[in-house]
Write a protein that holds these residues in place. Structure first.
Motif, PDB file in Angstrom:
ATOM      1  N   ASP A   1      12.857  -8.710  -1.617  1.00  0.00           N
ATOM      2  CA  ASP A   1      12.011  -8.657  -2.807  1.00  0.00           C
ATOM      3  C   ASP A   1      11.549 -10.075  -3.157  1.00  0.00           C
ATOM      4  O   ASP A   1      12.358 -10.928  -3.483  1.00  0.00           O
ATOM      5  CB  ASP A   1      12.838  -8.058  -3.961  1.00  0.00           C
ATOM      6  CG  ASP A   1      11.949  -7.627  -5.099  1.00  0.00           C
ATOM      7  OD1 ASP A   1      10.716  -7.580  -4.912  1.00  0.00           O
ATOM      8  OD2 ASP A   1      12.495  -7.359  -6.186  1.00  0.00           O
TER       9      ASP A   1
ATOM     10  N   ASN B   1       3.146 -11.080  -5.199  1.00  0.00           N
ATOM     11  CA  ASN B   1       2.652  -9.810  -4.651  1.00  0.00           C
ATOM     12  C   ASN B   1       1.939 -10.046  -3.337  1.00  0.00           C
ATOM     13  O   ASN B   1       1.266 -11.070  -3.164  1.00  0.00           O
ATOM     14  CB  ASN B   1       1.646  -9.175  -5.611  1.00  0.00           C
ATOM     15  CG  ASN B   1       2.292  -8.731  -6.904  1.00  0.00           C
ATOM     16  OD1 ASN B   1       3.236  -7.950  -6.900  1.00  0.00           O
ATOM     17  ND2 ASN B   1       1.801  -9.251  -8.018  1.00  0.00           N
TER      18      ASN B   1
ATOM     19  N   ASP C   1       0.503 -14.838  -5.380  1.00  0.00           N
ATOM     20  CA  ASP C   1      -0.011 -13.556  -4.899  1.00  0.00           C
ATOM     21  C   ASP C   1      -0.880 -13.855  -3.678  1.00  0.00           C
ATOM     22  O   ASP C   1      -1.765 -14.705  -3.733  1.00  0.00           O
ATOM     23  CB  ASP C   1      -0.879 -12.875  -5.969  1.00  0.00           C
ATOM     24  CG  ASP C   1      -0.032 -12.324  -7.106  1.00  0.00           C
ATOM     25  OD1 ASP C   1       1.188 -12.181  -6.937  1.00  0.00           O
ATOM     26  OD2 ASP C   1      -0.607 -12.021  -8.168  1.00  0.00           O
TER      27      ASP C   1
ATOM     28  N   LYS D   1       3.234  -3.210   5.963  1.00  0.00           N
ATOM     29  CA  LYS D   1       4.024  -2.398   5.009  1.00  0.00           C
ATOM     30  C   LYS D   1       5.422  -2.119   5.565  1.00  0.00           C
ATOM     31  O   LYS D   1       6.386  -1.991   4.816  1.00  0.00           O
ATOM     32  CB  LYS D   1       3.275  -1.085   4.728  1.00  0.00           C
ATOM     33  CG  LYS D   1       3.902  -0.204   3.683  1.00  0.00           C
ATOM     34  CD  LYS D   1       3.434  -0.552   2.279  1.00  0.00           C
ATOM     35  CE  LYS D   1       3.966   0.434   1.253  1.00  0.00           C
ATOM     36  NZ  LYS D   1       3.380   0.232  -0.074  1.00  0.00           N
TER      37      LYS D   1
ATOM     38  N   PHE E   1       7.033  -5.715   4.907  1.00  0.00           N
ATOM     39  CA  PHE E   1       7.089  -6.031   3.471  1.00  0.00           C
ATOM     40  C   PHE E   1       6.891  -4.706   2.729  1.00  0.00           C
ATOM     41  O   PHE E   1       5.751  -4.293   2.472  1.00  0.00           O
ATOM     42  CB  PHE E   1       5.998  -7.032   3.091  1.00  0.00           C
ATOM     43  CG  PHE E   1       6.130  -8.365   3.762  1.00  0.00           C
ATOM     44  CD1 PHE E   1       6.992  -9.339   3.256  1.00  0.00           C
ATOM     45  CD2 PHE E   1       5.411  -8.669   4.905  1.00  0.00           C
ATOM     46  CE1 PHE E   1       7.119 -10.573   3.877  1.00  0.00           C
ATOM     47  CE2 PHE E   1       5.533  -9.901   5.538  1.00  0.00           C
ATOM     48  CZ  PHE E   1       6.388 -10.853   5.026  1.00  0.00           C
ATOM     49  N   ALA E   2       8.005  -4.066   2.387  1.00  0.00           N
ATOM     50  CA  ALA E   2       7.928  -2.710   1.823  1.00  0.00           C
ATOM     51  C   ALA E   2       7.184  -2.681   0.491  1.00  0.00           C
ATOM     52  O   ALA E   2       6.635  -1.655   0.101  1.00  0.00           O
ATOM     53  CB  ALA E   2       9.335  -2.151   1.648  1.00  0.00           C
ATOM     54  N   ASN E   3       7.168  -3.831  -0.217  1.00  0.00           N
ATOM     55  CA  ASN E   3       6.493  -3.856  -1.517  1.00  0.00           C
ATOM     56  C   ASN E   3       5.010  -4.214  -1.414  1.00  0.00           C
ATOM     57  O   ASN E   3       4.340  -4.331  -2.438  1.00  0.00           O
ATOM     58  CB  ASN E   3       7.160  -4.872  -2.452  1.00  0.00           C
ATOM     59  CG  ASN E   3       8.562  -4.446  -2.800  1.00  0.00           C
ATOM     60  OD1 ASN E   3       8.869  -3.252  -2.820  1.00  0.00           O
ATOM     61  ND2 ASN E   3       9.438  -5.408  -3.047  1.00  0.00           N
TER      62      ASN E   3
ATOM     63  N   ILE F   1       1.122  -4.017  -1.267  1.00  0.00           N
ATOM     64  CA  ILE F   1       0.234  -3.042  -1.931  1.00  0.00           C
ATOM     65  C   ILE F   1      -0.980  -2.855  -1.042  1.00  0.00           C
ATOM     66  O   ILE F   1      -1.746  -3.806  -0.812  1.00  0.00           O
ATOM     67  CB  ILE F   1      -0.165  -3.566  -3.326  1.00  0.00           C
ATOM     68  CG1 ILE F   1       1.101  -3.731  -4.168  1.00  0.00           C
ATOM     69  CG2 ILE F   1      -1.148  -2.623  -4.018  1.00  0.00           C
ATOM     70  CD1 ILE F   1       1.299  -5.118  -4.650  1.00  0.00           C
TER      71      ILE F   1
ATOM     72  N   ASP G   1      -2.081   2.873  -0.696  1.00  0.00           N
ATOM     73  CA  ASP G   1      -1.678   3.128  -2.086  1.00  0.00           C
ATOM     74  C   ASP G   1      -2.887   3.346  -2.980  1.00  0.00           C
ATOM     75  O   ASP G   1      -2.829   4.123  -3.926  1.00  0.00           O
ATOM     76  CB  ASP G   1      -0.888   1.918  -2.620  1.00  0.00           C
ATOM     77  CG  ASP G   1       0.362   1.649  -1.807  1.00  0.00           C
ATOM     78  OD1 ASP G   1       1.153   2.592  -1.638  1.00  0.00           O
ATOM     79  OD2 ASP G   1       0.538   0.511  -1.325  1.00  0.00           O
TER      80      ASP G   1
ATOM     81  N   GLN H   1      -0.222  -4.791 -11.028  1.00  0.00           N
ATOM     82  CA  GLN H   1       1.033  -5.230 -10.378  1.00  0.00           C
ATOM     83  C   GLN H   1       1.740  -6.277 -11.233  1.00  0.00           C
ATOM     84  O   GLN H   1       2.957  -6.370 -11.235  1.00  0.00           O
ATOM     85  CB  GLN H   1       0.766  -5.822  -8.990  1.00  0.00           C
ATOM     86  CG  GLN H   1       0.083  -4.877  -8.036  1.00  0.00           C
ATOM     87  CD  GLN H   1       0.718  -3.517  -7.993  1.00  0.00           C
ATOM     88  OE1 GLN H   1       1.935  -3.399  -7.857  1.00  0.00           O
ATOM     89  NE2 GLN H   1      -0.093  -2.485  -8.137  1.00  0.00           N
TER      90      GLN H   1
ATOM     91  N   LYS I   1       4.122  -4.912 -14.000  1.00  0.00           N
ATOM     92  CA  LYS I   1       5.347  -4.178 -13.662  1.00  0.00           C
ATOM     93  C   LYS I   1       6.539  -4.851 -14.330  1.00  0.00           C
ATOM     94  O   LYS I   1       6.526  -6.077 -14.548  1.00  0.00           O
ATOM     95  CB  LYS I   1       5.518  -4.134 -12.146  1.00  0.00           C
ATOM     96  CG  LYS I   1       4.549  -3.141 -11.519  1.00  0.00           C
ATOM     97  CD  LYS I   1       4.939  -2.826 -10.121  1.00  0.00           C
ATOM     98  CE  LYS I   1       4.177  -1.618  -9.633  1.00  0.00           C
ATOM     99  NZ  LYS I   1       4.100  -1.614  -8.165  1.00  0.00           N
TER     100      LYS I   1
END
Ligand code: GDP
Ligand code: ADP
Ligand code: 5GP
Length: 206
Positions: free
Chosen positions: A2, A6, A97, A111, A114-116, A118, A163, A185, A188
């Motif tokens: 994490d 972004n 970002d 993706k 980097f699972a997060n 967008i 997404d 984003q 959040k």
């Protein structure tokens, strides 16, 4: 992993307006930084090494693949394109970002790492408009335009894996939509908790 920054990934069939939209976003929002890809394609018109792309030879690209310099790379329209790990990891770790403008195969690979990330897909309003934008841009030969249109159907079928979808009909409207995705984003919980730590502290929330 994490990261505080972004990672935005924008894909679209060639001519949908991806570069124009990302360029306009970068001019409006200094907190978003572009990632410059490496490519084996030759430079077009005004393109400069290190600005639009790092233009490299086939052997140089091979060496980067062997040295695991790329987070992802793909064959696109007969050339190879890749995103170097260095271009993104340090920056999102520092809280910036970062925006990638890459093809859908690369977006899906990013993706996975980097699972997060967008994922944003840009669609043209119609086939006719897509062709006419490629023709009006005037950067590609008739054969290259035909190849890019042929590939567009396969690319657009991948939009479901993204997404967000933005239809670039009126440019200003599409830019507004892109800004809205970026802005959301930053609202959040985890992002606000980091950006407004003093406010959270004074309100006794964590
Ligand atoms: P909606 O059209 O009902 O979704 O209402 P919105 O509040 O999202 O936007 C209304 C119109 O104003 C849309 O066409 C937007 O593209 C436009 N708009 C709103 N804010 C901006 C802005 O900051 N810049 C630009 N260029 N257009 C905006
Ligand atoms: P991509 O990066 O997706 O290949 P570009 O950003 O180069 O696409 O856009 C292709 C062409 O279409 C460019 O000439 C650009 O100026 C034009 N264009 C982009 N968005 C719009 C729009 N909403 N309406 C009309 N023309 C557009
Ligand atoms: P162009 O030659 O028009 O600049 O780009 C052709 C295609 O390659 C576009 O779909 C663009 O998004 C994609 N592309 C550019 N850089 C990269 C990259 O680093 N990785 C991948 N996978 N695709 C890229």
């Amino acid at each position: 992993m994490d990261y505080p920054g972004n990672l935005f990934v924008v894909a679209a069939p060639s001519g949908a307006g991806k570069s124009s939209l990302v360029k306009a976003l970068l001019e409006l929002d200094s907190r978003v930084q572009p990632s410059v890809s490496h490519t084996t394609r030759p430079p077009r018109g005004q393109e400069k090494h290190g600005r639009e792309y790092f233009f490299v030879s086939q052997p140089e690209f091979d060496a980067m693949v062997a040295g695991q310099a790329f987070v992802e790379w793909a064959h696109v329209h007969g050339n190879r394109y890749g995103t170097s790990r260095k271009a993104i990891e340090e920056r999102i770790a520092e809280g910036a970002d970062v925006i990638l403008e890459i093809d859908f195969q690369g977006a899906i690979q990013v993706k996975e790492i980097f699972a997060n990330a967008i994922l944003i897909f840009i669609l043209p309003p119609s086939w006719e408009e897509l062709r006419s934008r490629l023709e009006r841009r005037g950067e590609d030969s008739a054969e290259v335009i035909d190849l890019r249109l042929k590939n567009a159907a396969e690319e657009m079928a991948q939009a479901r894996k993204f997404d967000f979808v933005i239809i670039n009909e009126l440019f200003e409207r599409a830019l507004f939509d892109l800004k809205a995705v970026v802005h959301a984003q930053r609202l959040k919980y985890a992002a606000q908790r980091r950006a407004r730590a003093d406010t959270f502290h004074s309100l006794n929330i964590d």
